[in-house]
Design an enzyme around this catalytic site. Structure first.
Site, mmCIF file in Angstrom:
data_model
loop_
_atom_site.group_PDB
_atom_site.id
_atom_site.type_symbol
_atom_site.label_atom_id
_atom_site.label_comp_id
_atom_site.label_asym_id
_atom_site.label_seq_id
_atom_site.Cartn_x
_atom_site.Cartn_y
_atom_site.Cartn_z
ATOM 1 N N VAL A 204 1.085 -1.302 -0.099
ATOM 2 C CA VAL A 204 -0.103 -0.011 0.056
ATOM 3 C C VAL A 204 0.869 1.217 0.079
ATOM 4 O O VAL A 204 1.685 1.308 0.937
ATOM 5 C CB VAL A 204 -0.876 0.018 1.266
ATOM 6 C CG1 VAL A 204 -1.941 1.345 1.343
ATOM 7 C CG2 VAL A 204 -1.717 -1.300 1.282
ATOM 8 N N HIS A 205 0.679 2.156 -1.055
ATOM 9 C CA HIS A 205 1.323 3.306 -0.978
ATOM 10 C C HIS A 205 0.930 4.371 -1.826
ATOM 11 O O HIS A 205 1.397 5.590 -1.449
ATOM 12 C CB HIS A 205 2.782 3.035 -1.649
ATOM 13 C CG HIS A 205 2.786 3.156 -3.145
ATOM 14 N ND1 HIS A 205 2.185 1.977 -3.860
ATOM 15 C CD2 HIS A 205 3.064 4.105 -4.008
ATOM 16 C CE1 HIS A 205 2.297 2.491 -5.216
ATOM 17 N NE2 HIS A 205 2.962 3.513 -5.450
ATOM 18 N N ARG A 206 -0.340 4.349 -2.329
ATOM 19 C CA ARG A 206 -0.769 5.550 -3.223
ATOM 20 C C ARG A 206 -1.343 6.644 -2.191
ATOM 21 O O ARG A 206 -2.020 6.099 -1.240
ATOM 22 C CB ARG A 206 -1.598 4.937 -4.164
ATOM 23 C CG ARG A 206 -1.094 4.348 -5.387
ATOM 24 C CD ARG A 206 -2.017 4.164 -6.493
ATOM 25 N NE ARG A 206 -1.519 3.345 -7.367
ATOM 26 C CZ ARG A 206 -0.746 4.110 -8.781
ATOM 27 N NH1 ARG A 206 -0.542 5.338 -8.597
ATOM 28 N NH2 ARG A 206 -0.099 3.184 -9.508
ATOM 29 N N ARG A 237 6.162 6.323 2.951
ATOM 30 C CA ARG A 237 5.007 7.129 3.286
ATOM 31 C C ARG A 237 3.823 6.642 3.826
ATOM 32 O O ARG A 237 3.365 7.111 4.866
ATOM 33 C CB ARG A 237 4.576 7.352 1.882
ATOM 34 C CG ARG A 237 3.014 8.255 2.057
ATOM 35 C CD ARG A 237 2.367 8.136 0.522
ATOM 36 N NE ARG A 237 3.156 9.041 -0.575
ATOM 37 C CZ ARG A 237 3.201 8.474 -1.643
ATOM 38 N NH1 ARG A 237 2.318 7.303 -2.214
ATOM 39 N NH2 ARG A 237 3.516 9.269 -2.691
#
Length: 361
Positions: A204-206, A237
Site C-alpha cells: 500500500v503506498h498510493r 509514506r
C-alpha cells in the site's frame, strides 16, 4: 545519438535496466542516466541499481520527498540544468511519476524530443497524481511506446495518433530475464519463515489510500480480519501516515509480518510464491499477472483493465473491509492465461524505433 534517461522510482529502475543494457551495447549511442532521487531509501533505490546491473547514474539530483508541486518544481529546475550541459538528442522517460513529468516538461521547453515508455495508460481518475503525470507526458511526447493495445486506443481517443507504437511491456522483459535468478538467489522465505502459497503479500503506498484515514484504516482492518499469514513491506509514506493517523494497533496481529521495503529479487520471490497479492500499485498488479499470481487491487479503478478482463485481477474499492475480504476469500487461480504484454522483446523493439527515427541505423 545521445539519449538522456530520467528515472527516480523503483518501477522505473526495473524498466530502464532492460533498455539501458540494449542501448549501451551499441557504440552509436551514448546514454546519460539522471536519477532524480524521488526514491532514496536503499532498498527502493541503490539496491535496484546493484541487482539489476543498471549503470551508476551520471547525475543524481538528490531531490527526495516533498509536496507534489515543490518536488516536481525542484526536479524541473535541476533537470533543466542537466539538459543544458548534456544537450541530448532525445529524453527518455518511464511511467507516471513526478520524475516522468518533470523530465518531459523540461525537455519540451527546450524543444528536445521526448520518448515515453509505458504511454497510453489511463485510470480515468484525475484525483490520482499519476494520472495527471501520464496524461500530460503523453501529450508532450514525440515517441509513444504503448504496452498494450488498450493503451494505443486510449491515445487515439485523445487525438494522439502519430508516432504511437504498440511495443509490448518492457517490465515483461525484466521478469523473463530475472525471475529464475531471483528465485535462486533470494532467501527471503527462509528469513521470514513463510512457505509458498501459504501467505498473502500486501503493498500500500498510493496517496489516495495513505492520506485518507478512513481508507487506510479499512485496508489495515482487512489484514487483521483475514486471519491468514501476511507479508507487508511497508512503504516509507505508508509508515509515516500510519503513525500520523494513530493506526499502529492495527498492525499488532501475529499473522502480519511488517517488514522494511525489499529489493527486486526478494520482491519477485514473494510475489511468485504468494497465495495472492493485495496492492494499490499499478506495477505490482502487472508483476502479479506476469508471475501468474492472483491480484486484488485496493483501489476504485485500475489502468490495467486487461488483467481484470482476464480474471487474474479483482478491483475491490476501499469502501469497507468486508467487501474486500469477500473478494480475497473467493479468489482462485484462473485456468486461462492470455498473452497481454508481448513476447519479452520490448527493449529490442524500442531500440530499433529510436535508431530509425534518429537516422542512427
Amino acid at each position: 545519438m545521445k539519449i538522456l534517461t530520467v528515472v527516480g522510482a523503483r518501477p522505473q529502475f526495473v524498466k530502464a535496466c532492460m533498455l539501458s543494457r540494449k542501448l549501451r551495447s551499441q557504440s552509436i549511442i551514448k546514454e546519460v542516466i539522471v536519477h532524480t532521487g524521488q526514491h532514496y531509501n536503499h532498498n527502493m533505490s541503490d539496491a535496484f541499481f546493484s541487482q539489476l546491473a543498471l549503470p551508476k547514474p551520471d547525475h543524481n539530483l538528490g531531490i527526495g520527498s516533498d509536496k507534489q508541486g515543490k518536488q516536481t518544481a525542484r526536479m524541473l529546475s535541476k533537470i533543466e540544468e542537466v539538459l543544458l550541459s548534456e544537450r541530448p538528442d532525445i529524453v527518455l522517460v518511464y511511467g507516471d511519476t513526478n520524475s516522468t513529468l518533470a523530465g518531459s516538461l523540461a525537455a519540451s521547453k527546450h524543444h528536445i524530443p521526448v520518448a515515453h515508455v509505458e504511454a497510453g495508460l489511463r485510470s480515468f481518475n484525475k484525483k490520482m497524481p499519476e494520472e495527471i503525470n501520464r496524461v500530460l507526458t503523453d501529450h508532450m511526447s514525440t515517441l509513444l511506446f504503448c504496452p498494450t493495445q488498450t493503451a494505443v486506443e486510449n491515445l487515439e481517443k485523445e487525438g494522439i495518433r502519430n508516432e504511437v507504437y504498440m511495443t509490448g511491456d518492457i517490465m515483461y522483459d525484466a521478469i523473463l530475464h530475472y525471475k529464475s535468478i531471483a528465485l535462486h538467489q533470494s532467501n527471503i522465505c527462509a528469513r521470514l519463515n513463510i512457505k509458498p502459497k501459504n501467505y498473502y503479500l500486501v503493498t500500500v503506498h498510493r496517496a489516495e489510500n495513505t492520506d485518507d484515514p478512513h481508507r487506510l484504516r479499512t485496508l489495515l482492518k482487512v489484514l487483521t480480519q483475514l486471519n491468514e499469514n501476511i507479508v507487508f513491506p511497508l512503504h516509507p509514506r505508508t509508515k509515516q501516515r500510519i503513525k500520523h493517523w494513530n493506526l499502529l494497533d492495527l498492525l499488532s496481529s501475529k499473522n502480519i509480518k511488517v517488514i522494511e521495503p525489499i529489493n527486486y529479487f526478494d520482491m519477485l520471490t514473494v510475489e511468485s510464491h504468494a497465495k495472492a497479492i493485495l496492492t494499490d500499485s499499478g506495477g505490482v498488479q502487472k508483476e502479479a499477472y506476469m508471475l501468474r499470481t492472483p491480484c486484488i487491487t485496493l483501489r476504485d479503478e485500475t489502468e490495467w483493465i486487461e488483467t481484470v478482463q482476464a480474471g487474474w485481477n479483482h478491483v475491490t474499492g476501499v469502501s469497507d473491509s468486508q467487501t474486500i475480504l469477500d473478494v480475497v476469500r473467493k479468489t482462485i487461480v484462473p485456468k486461462a492465461y492470455p498473452n497481454l504484454f508481448g513476447n519479452g522483446d520490448t527493449s529490442e523493439t524500442i531500440y530499433k524505433i529510436l535508431c530509425k527515427k534518429t537516422g542512427k541505423h
